[in-house]
Scaffold this motif. Structure first.
Motif, short mmCIF file in Angstrom:
data_model
loop_
_atom_site.label_atom_id
_atom_site.label_comp_id
_atom_site.label_asym_id
_atom_site.label_seq_id
_atom_site.Cartn_x
_atom_site.Cartn_y
_atom_site.Cartn_z
N TYR A 9 0.82 -1.20 0.00
CA TYR A 9 0.00 0.00 0.00
C TYR A 9 0.86 1.26 0.00
O TYR A 9 0.53 2.25 -0.65
CB TYR A 9 -0.94 -0.01 1.21
N LYS A 10 1.98 1.21 0.71
CA LYS A 10 2.89 2.36 0.71
C LYS A 10 3.49 2.58 -0.67
O LYS A 10 3.68 3.73 -1.10
CB LYS A 10 4.01 2.15 1.74
N ILE A 11 3.80 1.50 -1.37
CA ILE A 11 4.35 1.61 -2.72
C ILE A 11 3.34 2.27 -3.64
O ILE A 11 3.66 3.18 -4.40
CB ILE A 11 4.76 0.22 -3.25
N PHE A 60 8.71 -2.05 -9.19
CA PHE A 60 7.79 -2.42 -8.11
C PHE A 60 6.71 -3.39 -8.60
O PHE A 60 6.27 -4.27 -7.86
CB PHE A 60 7.11 -1.18 -7.54
N HIS A 61 6.28 -3.21 -9.85
CA HIS A 61 5.21 -4.07 -10.37
C HIS A 61 5.59 -5.54 -10.33
O HIS A 61 4.72 -6.41 -10.18
CB HIS A 61 4.88 -3.67 -11.82
N TYR A 62 6.89 -5.82 -10.45
CA TYR A 62 7.34 -7.21 -10.45
C TYR A 62 7.71 -7.71 -9.06
O TYR A 62 8.41 -8.71 -8.91
CB TYR A 62 8.50 -7.37 -11.45
N GLY A 63 7.21 -7.05 -8.03
CA GLY A 63 7.30 -7.56 -6.67
C GLY A 63 8.62 -7.33 -5.98
O GLY A 63 9.10 -6.21 -5.89
N ASP A 64 9.22 -8.42 -5.52
CA ASP A 64 10.42 -8.33 -4.69
C ASP A 64 11.72 -8.26 -5.49
O ASP A 64 12.80 -8.48 -4.93
CB ASP A 64 10.49 -9.53 -3.74
N LEU A 92 11.32 -9.30 -18.50
CA LEU A 92 10.60 -9.27 -17.22
C LEU A 92 9.41 -10.24 -17.25
O LEU A 92 9.14 -10.94 -16.27
CB LEU A 92 10.12 -7.85 -16.91
N GLU A 93 8.72 -10.28 -18.38
CA GLU A 93 7.55 -11.15 -18.49
C GLU A 93 7.94 -12.62 -18.66
O GLU A 93 7.11 -13.51 -18.49
CB GLU A 93 6.68 -10.71 -19.66
N SER A 94 9.19 -12.87 -18.99
CA SER A 94 9.67 -14.25 -19.14
C SER A 94 10.08 -14.87 -17.81
O SER A 94 10.35 -16.08 -17.76
CB SER A 94 10.87 -14.29 -20.11
N ARG A 95 10.11 -14.08 -16.76
CA ARG A 95 10.45 -14.61 -15.44
C ARG A 95 9.35 -15.56 -14.97
O ARG A 95 8.15 -15.28 -15.13
CB ARG A 95 10.61 -13.47 -14.42
N LEU A 96 9.73 -16.68 -14.39
CA LEU A 96 8.76 -17.69 -13.98
C LEU A 96 7.73 -17.12 -13.02
O LEU A 96 6.53 -17.38 -13.15
CB LEU A 96 9.48 -18.88 -13.35
N GLU A 97 8.15 -16.32 -12.06
CA GLU A 97 7.22 -15.78 -11.08
C GLU A 97 6.20 -14.83 -11.74
O GLU A 97 5.02 -14.83 -11.36
CB GLU A 97 7.95 -15.08 -9.93
N PHE A 110 3.60 -11.04 -5.44
CA PHE A 110 4.34 -11.42 -4.23
C PHE A 110 4.07 -12.89 -3.87
O PHE A 110 4.97 -13.63 -3.49
CB PHE A 110 3.95 -10.51 -3.06
N ALA A 111 2.81 -13.29 -4.02
CA ALA A 111 2.45 -14.68 -3.76
C ALA A 111 3.11 -15.61 -4.78
O ALA A 111 3.46 -16.75 -4.47
CB ALA A 111 0.93 -14.85 -3.81
N ALA A 112 3.32 -15.09 -6.00
CA ALA A 112 3.93 -15.90 -7.05
C ALA A 112 5.35 -16.32 -6.68
O ALA A 112 5.73 -17.48 -6.86
CB ALA A 112 3.93 -15.14 -8.38
N ARG A 113 6.13 -15.37 -6.17
CA ARG A 113 7.50 -15.72 -5.79
C ARG A 113 7.51 -16.78 -4.70
O ARG A 113 8.25 -17.76 -4.77
CB ARG A 113 8.25 -14.47 -5.31
N GLN A 114 6.67 -16.60 -3.69
CA GLN A 114 6.62 -17.56 -2.59
C GLN A 114 6.15 -18.92 -3.09
O GLN A 114 6.69 -19.96 -2.69
CB GLN A 114 5.67 -17.03 -1.51
N PHE A 115 5.17 -18.92 -3.97
CA PHE A 115 4.61 -20.15 -4.52
C PHE A 115 5.67 -20.94 -5.28
O PHE A 115 5.81 -22.15 -5.13
CB PHE A 115 3.43 -19.80 -5.44
N VAL A 116 6.45 -20.22 -6.09
CA VAL A 116 7.52 -20.86 -6.85
C VAL A 116 8.63 -21.34 -5.91
O VAL A 116 9.11 -22.48 -6.02
CB VAL A 116 8.10 -19.90 -7.90
N ASN A 117 9.03 -20.48 -4.99
CA ASN A 117 10.11 -20.82 -4.06
C ASN A 117 9.80 -22.07 -3.23
O ASN A 117 10.70 -22.81 -2.84
CB ASN A 117 10.40 -19.65 -3.12
N HIS A 118 8.51 -22.28 -2.95
CA HIS A 118 8.12 -23.42 -2.13
C HIS A 118 7.95 -24.71 -2.94
O HIS A 118 7.50 -25.73 -2.43
CB HIS A 118 6.83 -23.10 -1.38
N GLY A 119 8.31 -24.63 -4.22
CA GLY A 119 8.35 -25.84 -5.03
C GLY A 119 7.02 -26.35 -5.54
O GLY A 119 6.86 -27.56 -5.76
#
Length: 205
Positions: A9-11, A60-64, A92-97, A110-119
């Protein structure tokens, strides 16, 4: 409110736009920068300021994604043949997350990165847990069978909040998605106007 939501929200308020198109974004009601003096901070912006804001908004649009990662992506786009701004969007759009987010397997980048990281995903049948993994046209991403009943996934796939772009072919029942082609700027469903040419100017100056 979680720390992650507070940061998002701050972003949004810092750039003055709802850069993820979320209905709960504070700029939908209060389009000012954070802080008690935010109302009076919107004066004329210099060319450098406009370029910086364009860079921050896209990053910022691409999260972390970190500044170092973003700059590295720009440098790669600059080395490629063709239009650097378009190359940057394609990378940027070719990134898996980013792909997992665009395919609506999850509700946020943000959920995408976590989802991918968790396998939870496979690329061409191989478990892949690196969010920055670079997809190629024709690659198939699938949610692992044991992860297909996660509430987050079912909710995201059923949400009418976002449209799936044409460069991604999704089979919701099989929970697979194919990266049809690398997109151009006009193909990407950004909720706000992105200006990668300004980003190029920022890094070139």
């Amino acid at each position: 409110m979680s720390r992650r939501h507070s940061t998002k929200y701050k972003i949004d308020r810092r750039v003055g736009e709802n850069i993820w198109g979320r209905p709960k974004s504070p700029v939908n009601k209060r389009p000012t920068k954070p802080g008690q003096h935010g109302q009076g901070r919107r004066g004329k912006t210099s060319d450098y300021g406009l370029q910086l804001m364009a860079k921050q908004k896209l990053k910022f649009h691409y999260g972390d994604i970190t500044e170092k990662q973003f700059r590295k992506t720009y440098d790669e786009a600059n080395r490629q043949k063709g239009n650097t701004a378009e190359n940057l969007i394609g990378l940027l759009e070719s990134r898996l997350e980013a792909f997992v987010y665009r395919a609506k397997f999850v509700p946020t980048i943000f959920a995408a990165r976590q989802f991918v990281n968790h396998g939870h995903v496979k690329v061409n049948g191989v478990k892949t847990n690196i969010g920055s993994y670079r997809l190629k046209a024709g690659d198939v991403v699938e949610i692992r069978e044991k992860s297909r009943n996660i509430a987050l996934v079912l909710e995201a796939l059923g949400s009418p909040e976002r449209d799936i772009p044409e460069y991604i072919d999704v089979d919701p029942k099989a929970m697979t998605a194919t990266f049809v082609r690398v997109p151009e700027l006009n193909d990407v469903p950004y909720p706000v106007k992105m200006e990668p040419a300004q980003v190029v100017e920022y890094y070139s100056s």
